[in-house]
Scaffold this motif. Structure first.
Motif: not given
Length: 1067
Positions: A363-366, A504-515, A517-523, A534-538
């Motif tokens: 979630m993007a912090p308010k 591309r390996d969407t069944g085993r890896f998910a984009s890390d919300p803390l790092c 390219l699409g993170n709206v909380n750029s700070s 860019q990081c991905y989590s298993r």
């Protein structure tokens, strides 16, 4: 649902009695004209022409108006009491919903109005007047949850209008009503305001010309262009429609307010027979979100209580009016779909609904922390937040909240802020915060209603940063605690070598919300992974005891944590992990993220970072195997997981892929394709997809929806939560929805336990499906239309009975002998709905050679044969183009999943340093020893080869022995041997004679062992006369090599030679 049957019957009987009493005579005004939104020529309204059954010209909108899930940019105001989008409708007779002509309609009072003969006016205007918009916002918020204020309004008014065919006293009967549209381009609402209604029906609709009553009365409500969705107001097209001035859905006679932006019209009229509705249907796990509840009829003095069943969290709600109440969610340290129960009368928990609790990591912090690197205890810091996030709260309090996990219970504790300024935006982080390791900033309303929790907004969750010495101490404490837990290894873990493959390996890896390219909380994006973009989590799967993070640099290459603190490691938890004693996000933050920060970034000791890397070892990519992809696109053209392509035009529900071992099953529903005129063709498309893990997960269905493009159902019920904001967790499955363009929805569903994912492109015409499998345990065990996944495309056609079929057979044989055997019986299908069977369907086969060639096929499709086939069979250009685009997308995916070659990590030599330009083929690694050390073995320059290995051998650095010293340290790996060139020759000669003597005697093994157990070699020349170290002397090494040739002769190892090296020369 209503639990008091007697009470429900009382409400129904009361409504019928009121209706009967009121329909016997015309009803006077209940909404004074003074309460209408300002209208007429004096307010710059535009008047419609006085044409019978006429209306306005096309009205272009400066905004998009969401209606039934579609966005509209133009409309028409018709004289006959209705408004239509995009196209005009002049029909004077009110019609039953849904309409057959697929027109989007808002009918405030659709009847045969005659302003040409009977007078009156129809006027309209668009406005952005802030006073009027604020009024509408305030009114809507009484009954609906609305976060963002309105930005646009349309006011249409029918003033003193009569009916067609009126005569005698009928000419005196007039109606006055108003239609108001408001939107913020996300949410749209409609107001119906009735001043007076004295007639219901025109004479051409069989109404009485003297009274305007009887016949086919006015229609009131909403119709979607999909020809299916509609909503009629209670009493519409009956005599009771005249009572709209005295009835209401918001407890204000003559006032009706509806939410119209979603796929269903939201009507807040209370009814004890319906399940409660909440808006929004989700909230943060941190709490503080306000939700509005409608459904039951509330009593203003009721003590309304709500609770989250899974956590047994109980909280008070406040009654707004008799149709709605509002509640503020408490902190809920679980995520996913929860059950919210309501006790509206203080008696029992009669009502319930589902609510989605979101993980704070996604979630993007308010509340935004400025200059996050300066957030260290004792420093002055600054925050920003949007005051509208707290709605009407003028008085707010800023709090530091410390997180703790005590006696199995997670909680937040308020920490006193010091030196906060008048703006409430800058303050000093107090030393008392050091009692916690994790914190967040909360901005809340100071004085919530009695009994209610305060509305609040939160910052991101952040580490409490202290001094470097303190961080070293915290690292040591963490290490001691971690020693008590099961150790973590990276033996069974691997990362993709490049970021593109991880995505591309969407069944085993998910984009890390803390790092990412699409993170709206750029700070704060990637602040905990310096150097990564860019990081991905298993995704934790069954059989995996630990997770993993994989991080990549700006060129998309994997980062090794031994090279940079931005690299990934094995993890004890992921951000999504939850369970007994495991708190979503916070357990990961405390055990995996904090430890890396205190040990490697905040501490001033390199030993601490080495300690962390031992307990959270790096995860590399040398052992990574990319997943395999399969597709089903267009008029279904399938490519199996082993690469066999074919076309199958069945109708019904079919097993696309199934695994008996894990219980995974994916079904597709094939429906008859239509051309652009809506005519059915002898071809099929996929219209819906359903999937589950049997006995483990929810059942998720994805289907086309004419109004909203796509619709997602969970266990047969539509999902009301907006799925486009983040990944939504359901039981055993996760869903992410996004828009490719205005006509295409992209939906990704991940089977969390098996490494399998299903992604779909959904349009109004069809669903294209992509299946990605990364679990080796499934190889050879899958079955269905996508084959058996054993690496051999020649045996993919196996019927449901187990018969192996020739993969070179005709499309007709493929259809009947293979494809149709995978049809699912209606009573066994995963789909919650049943579609009628088609009896006269005969599919077309792509290899029949009888298909007509339509004009424009080559220009549109080029050489894409699947696109050509689809256009020839269906005549639908949209289907053909969708097929071509999806197949191109699939081919790009296959290219991205090709094996990537990378060389392994190279250690830095002890007493030396290295420089590595990368790990791709062609990359260079150079090595040199520190001052006073020399290379005594290995290659100082190595190259990464095409096979993923490094050229050369490992460099070994040994300490150089200063001149004049007679000893050599035993602690270096290799010692410089100090013997003069003459001494070397003497030693070799002596050894040579010993060698020959031994060969002539041919002693027994025992004799050799006894005689050669120890050899003393005396120094012949002083070390100071040795011109260079012995093992750098080419002549010496050459003679040793000659001695070692042939029979494998070895010499006794001198005591000064390290016993760990040169086994080929010494015994």
């Amino acid at each position: 649902m209503c639990s008091n049957v007697l009470l429900c019957h009382c409400y129904r009987i009361g409504f019928l009695l009121v209706t009967l009493a009121l329909t016997s005579y015309p009803v006077s005004a209940n909404v004074p004209l003074s309460d209408f939104y300002p209208f007429g020529e004096t307010n710059n309204d535009t008047a419609n022409n006085r044409d019978d059954d006429g209306g306005s010209d096309k009205i272009s909108l400066p905004v998009t108006f969401p209606f039934f899930g579609r966005d509209y940019t133009s409309l028409f105001v018709n004289n006959n009491g209705l408004l239509t989008f995009e196209k005009e409708k002049k029909t004077y007779k009110p019609q039953k919903f849904p309409l057959s002509d697929n027109t989007s309609v808002i009918a405030v009072f659709w009847a045969d109005i005659d302003i040409q003969r009977e007078g009156g006016n129809v006027t309209h205007r668009q406005t952005t007047d802030p006073v009027l918009l604020e009024r509408a916002t305030r009114e809507v918020r009484k009954y609906f949850f609305l976060r963002k204020e309105f930005t646009w309004m349309l006011i249409a008014t029918w003033h003193e209008v009569g009916f067609y065919g009126a005569s005698n006293t009928g000419e005196l009967r007039k109606n006055t009503f108003q239609l108001v549209l408001v939107t913020n381009e996300e949410k749209s609402y409609v107001f119906f305001l009735y001043n007076k209604l004295q007639w219901t029906t025109g004479s051409n609709s069989h109404g009485n010309s003297s009274t305007g009553l009887g016949g086919n009365p006015a229609q009131v409500g909403f119709n979607s262009e999909d020809g299916v969705s509609f909503h009629s107001v209670e009493g519409a097209q009956t005599d009771a429609v005249i009572n709209l001035t005295r009835t209401s859905n918001v407890d204000a006679p003559g006032v009706w307010i509806f939410g119209v932006s979603g796929p269903e019209i939201r009507d807040v009229q209370c009814n004890h027979d319906v399940q409660i509705q909440i808006e929004p249907a989700s909230g943060s796990m941190l709490g503080g979100d306000e939700i509005q509840i409608t459904g039951p009829c509330f009593q203003l003095d009721s003590n309304v209580t709500a609770r989250i069943v899974q956590t047994n969290s109980t909280f008070q709600c406040v009654v707004i009016n008799y149709v709605s109440a509002k509640c503020v969610l408490p902190p809920i340290f679980q995520t996913g779909e929860m059950t919210l129960e309501l006790n509206p009368y203080g008696i029992s928990w009669n009502y319930s609904t589902d609510i989605q609790i979101d993980n704070v990591a996604s979630m993007a912090p308010k509340v935004v922390r400025e200059e996050v690197s300066q957030w260290i205890v004792g420093n002055k810091v600054e925050i920003q937040w949007n005051s509208t996030s707290l709605l009407s709260s003028d008085d707010v309090t800023v709090e530091l909240m410390g997180y703790q996990y005590t006696n199995g219970t997670p909680s937040f504790t308020s920490v006193q802020i010091t030196d906060i300024d008048d703006t409430l935006q800058t303050f000093i982080l107090p030393e008392s915060l050091e009692s916690f390791q994790i914190a967040a900033v909360r901005v809340r309303e100071t004085n919530p209603p009695p009994g209610s929790l305060p509305i609040a907004v939160w910052s991101d969750v952040f580490p409490v940063r202290v001094s470097a010495n303190r961080s070293s101490s915290l690292c040591s404490t963490w290490s001691s605690i971690d020693d008590l837990l099961p150790s973590i290894t990276s033996n069974n873990l691997s990362c993709p070598c490049v970021a593109k493959q991880a995505s591309r390996d969407t069944g085993r890896f998910a984009s890390d919300p803390l790092c990412n390219l699409g993170n709206v909380n750029s700070s704060t994006n990637c602040i905990y992974k310096p150097g990564a973009v860019q990081c991905y989590s298993r995704i934790l799967q069954s059989g995996l005891s630990t997770g993993a993070s994989c991080c990549y640099d700006d060129e998309g290459d994997i980062i090794d944590i031994r090279d940079s603190n931005g690299g990934g490691t094995a993890l004890r938890y992921s951000v999504l992990s939850q369970g007994d004693a495991v708190v979503p996000y916070f357990s990961f933050f405390e055990d995996d993220l904090l430890s890396s920060l205190h040990c490697c970034q905040y501490s001033d000791s390199s030993d601490m970072c080495q300690l962390f890397r031992q307990k959270r070892p790096p995860v590399t990519c040398e052992l990574y195997d990319p997943p395999t992809a399969a597709q089903a696109a267009g008029d279904p053209h399938l490519t199996t997981l082993d690469g066999k392509s074919y076309t199958f035009n069945g109708l019904g529900d079919f097993i696309l892929v199934e695994d008996d071992a894990s219980g995974v099953v994916v079904e597709v529903r094939a429906a008859q394709a239509q051309d652009t005129e809506g005519n059915f063709q002898n071809a099929s498309i996929f219209s819906a997809v359903a999937m589950t893990t049997r006995g483990v997960s929810d059942v998720i269905e994805v289907e086309r929806d004419p109004a909203t493009v796509s619709r997602v159902l969970v266990n047969g019920l539509p999902v009301t939560k907006a799925l486009s904001t983040s990944v939504t967790q359901f039981n055993g499955l996760s869903v992410h929805k996004s828009k490719t363009d205005s006509t295409t929805d992209s939906i990704l569903i991940v089977f969390e336990a098996t490494g399998l994912s299903v992604s779909m492109d959904v349009t109004s015409d069809l669903i294209n499906v992509l299946v990605v499998v990364g679990d080796d345990k499934m190889k050879g065990n899958l079955r269905g239309l996508l084959g058996n996944y054993n690496g051999d495309p020649t045996d993919d056609f196996i019927s449901r009975s187990g018969q192996h079929l020739d993969t070179d057979m005709s499309m007709e044989d493929i259809h009947f002998k293979f494809g149709m055997t995978w049809e699912v019986n209606r009573n066994q299908s995963l789909f919650s709905s049943v579609v009628p069977q088609v009896s006269n369907y005969i599919p077309a086969f792509s290899d029949s050679g009888t298909l007509p060639v339509r004009n424009g096929t080559e220009e549109m499709c080029g050489s894409n044969v699947q696109c050509q086939f689809d256009f020839q069979v269906t005549g639908n250009e949209a289907i053909a183009r969708s097929t071509a685009n999806f197949i191109d997308k699939f081919n790009v995916l296959k290219g991205d999943l090709e094996k990537v070659v990378r060389c392994p990590y190279l250690d830095t030599p002890e007493n030396g340093k290295r420089n590595v330009t990368g790990y791709s083929p062609g990359a260079n690694a150079t090595f040199e020893c520190f001052f006073d050390f020399v290379v005594i073995s290995g290659d100082t320059r190595r190259v990464c080869l095409e096979d993923g290995t490094w050229s050369g051998s490992t460099v070994i650095c040994a300490q150089r022995v200063p001149e004049g010293e007679g000893g050599i340290s035993k602690n270096v790996i290799i010692y410089s041997v100090t013997a003069a060139g003459a001494a070397v020759l003497v030693i070799i000669i002596v050894l040579f004679f010993i060698f020959h003597c031994h060969r002539r005697r041919e002693p027994k093994t025992a004799d050799i062992e006894e005689e050669n157990s120890h050899v003393d070699l005396h120094v012949i020349c002083p070390p100071s006369n040795i011109p260079r170290p012995m093992f750098e002397n080419e002549d010496f090494l050459e003679i040793l090599g000659q001695l070692n040739s042939g029979d494998g002769f070895k010499i006794p190892r001198p005591s000064y030679v390290d016993p760990q090296i040169f086994d080929e020369y010494f015994f």
